[in-house]
Write a protein that holds these residues in place. Structure first.
Motif, PDB file in Angstrom:
ATOM      1  N   ASP A   1       0.839  -1.189   0.000  1.00  0.00           N
ATOM      2  CA  ASP A   1       0.000   0.000   0.000  1.00  0.00           C
ATOM      3  C   ASP A   1       0.882   1.251   0.000  1.00  0.00           C
ATOM      4  OD1 ASP A   1      -2.181  -1.650   0.080  1.00  0.00           O
ATOM      5  OD2 ASP A   1      -2.731  -1.202   2.156  1.00  0.00           O
TER       6      ASP A   1
ATOM      7  N   PRO B   1      -5.769   1.742  -2.677  1.00  0.00           N
ATOM      8  CA  PRO B   1      -4.826   1.823  -1.554  1.00  0.00           C
ATOM      9  C   PRO B   1      -3.357   1.729  -1.967  1.00  0.00           C
ATOM     10  CG  PRO B   1      -6.656   0.372  -1.009  1.00  0.00           C
ATOM     11  CD  PRO B   1      -6.751   0.655  -2.481  1.00  0.00           C
TER      12      PRO B   1
ATOM     13  N   CYS C   1      -5.732  11.657  -5.395  1.00  0.00           N
ATOM     14  CA  CYS C   1      -6.000  11.279  -4.005  1.00  0.00           C
ATOM     15  C   CYS C   1      -6.153  12.498  -3.104  1.00  0.00           C
ATOM     16  CB  CYS C   1      -4.863  10.401  -3.472  1.00  0.00           C
ATOM     17  SG  CYS C   1      -4.753   8.783  -4.253  1.00  0.00           S
TER      18      CYS C   1
END
Length: 269
Positions: A26, A69, A131
Motif C-alpha cells: 500500500d 490503496p 487522491c
C-alpha cells in the motif's frame, strides 16, 4: 500480505488483478493507469468482458477498492471508459477521490458507415482523479509548443519572456489522437490497444521521473512500454498469456534485446 521488497517492480504478472494487487505494498505507486474491459463483450481470449451490467459494475467497484490503496497520498488515477458506463463509474470514484477532469479522446474515426438510429460514437471517455489536492502534476512536461507564426504574432513587450509562450500551452480536455488502425506502425495484435501518445502524456504529467505506474489490465503492454520510454518504472497484470508474451516482445524490442532474456511476464503459481 504484500512482501515489502521490490521484486514486483518492472514486472507484468500473468494473473487476475484482484489477486495480484496483493503483491503490491500500500502507498507505493505514483500513478494508477487503468484501461479495464468496457463491458461491451470484446474478445480478450477469455470471458473478462462478458459480464451483465450489474455484475460489471460490481466487479469495477471491487477492483477499484483493491487498487486505490496502492497509490501514494499524492498519487493520481487515469481510467479509460466508454460513455455507457462512465457516469456510474465516475460516481464511484468521486466518492473516493478528487475528480480533476473528464477527458474526451477523439479517436479520429473516419466519417463513413455507422448506425442509423443514433449518432456515431467516435470517442472514449477518460477520467482523471487524484487522491489529494497536492497531487503531482508536471504541466511543463506536456505543454504543446506554439509554432513560429504564433510566437511572432505575440511579439509585444508584454509577451517577451512569457513562460507559456516559450514552452507552449496546456493541453485541453479534448485529445484528438488517431486510433491505431491495422496499418499503424504501433499496432500490435490486441483489439483495444491505446496509442503511446496518450499514455505517455498521462505518465509525463502525473508520475515523477523514476516513479512507478500501476496498470491492472496491461493488455498489449502500452503502459509498460510508455513507462520505459519515459524513464519510469511499472507493474501490472494480464490474464491472457498471449498478451503477456506480446508485452515481453514489445519491451525487448524497445531495449534491443531478444524476448526471454529477462523474466518480465510470468504466470503466477
Amino acid at each position: 500480505m504484500a512482501a515489502m521488497n521490490n521484486d514486483w517492480i518492472d514486472r507484468v504478472f500473468g494473473e487476475d488483478a484482484l489477486q495480484g494487487l496483493q503483491r503490491i505494498p500500500d502507498g507505493s505507486v505514483d500513478l494508477l493507469l487503468a484501461d479495464p474491459p468496457y463491458g461491451l463483450g470484446k474478445d480478450y481470449g477469455n470471458d473478462s468482458d462478458k459480464l451483465d451490467t450489474a455484475a460489471y459494475l460490481r466487479w469495477t467497484e471491487e477492483w477499484i477498492d483493491a487498487a486505490l490503496p496502492k497509490l501514494k497520498p499524492n498519487g493520481s488515477l487515469y481510467i479509460f471508459l466508454t460513455w455507457r458506463f462512465s457516469p456510474e463509474i465516475f460516481v464511484m470514484l468521486k466518492q473516493r477521490m478528487i475528480m480533476n477532469n473528464e477527458i474526451i479522446w477523439d479517436r479520429r474515426v473516419p466519417s463513413m458507415g455507422g448506425g442509423t438510429r443514433r449518432f456515431s460514437s467516435v470517442h472514449d471517455t477518460i477520467g482523471f482523479f487524484a487522491c489529494a489536492k497536492d497531487y503531482y502534476f508536471d504541466l511543463d512536461a506536456i505543454r504543446i509548443p506554439y509554432d513560429a507564426e504564433t510566437k511572432k504574432a505575440r511579439s509585444r513587450s508584454i509577451f517577451v519572456g512569457a513562460k507559456w509562450l516559450e514552452l507552449g500551452y496546456n493541453p485541453k480536455d479534448v485529445w484528438s489522437v488517431s486510433r491505431l488502425h491495422r496499418e499503424h506502425r504501433e499496432r500490435a495484435d490486441h483489439p483495444t490497444q491505446k496509442p503511446l501518445e496518450i499514455v505517455e502524456r498521462m505518465i509525463k504529467a502525473s508520475c515523477p521521473p523514476g516513479g512507478i505506474v500501476l496498470d491492472p489490465f496491461m493488455g498489449s503492454g502500452t503502459t509498460a512500454v510508455a513507462a520505459r520510454r519515459c524513464g519510469r518504472r511499472f507493474v501490472g497484470f494480464e490474464l491472457n498469456p498471449e498478451y503477456c508474451a506480446l508485452i515481453e516482445q514489445r519491451l525487448a524490442q524497445l531495449d534491443g534485446q531478444t524476448p526471454g532474456e529477462r523474466p518480465l511476464a510470468e504466470r503466477s503459481a
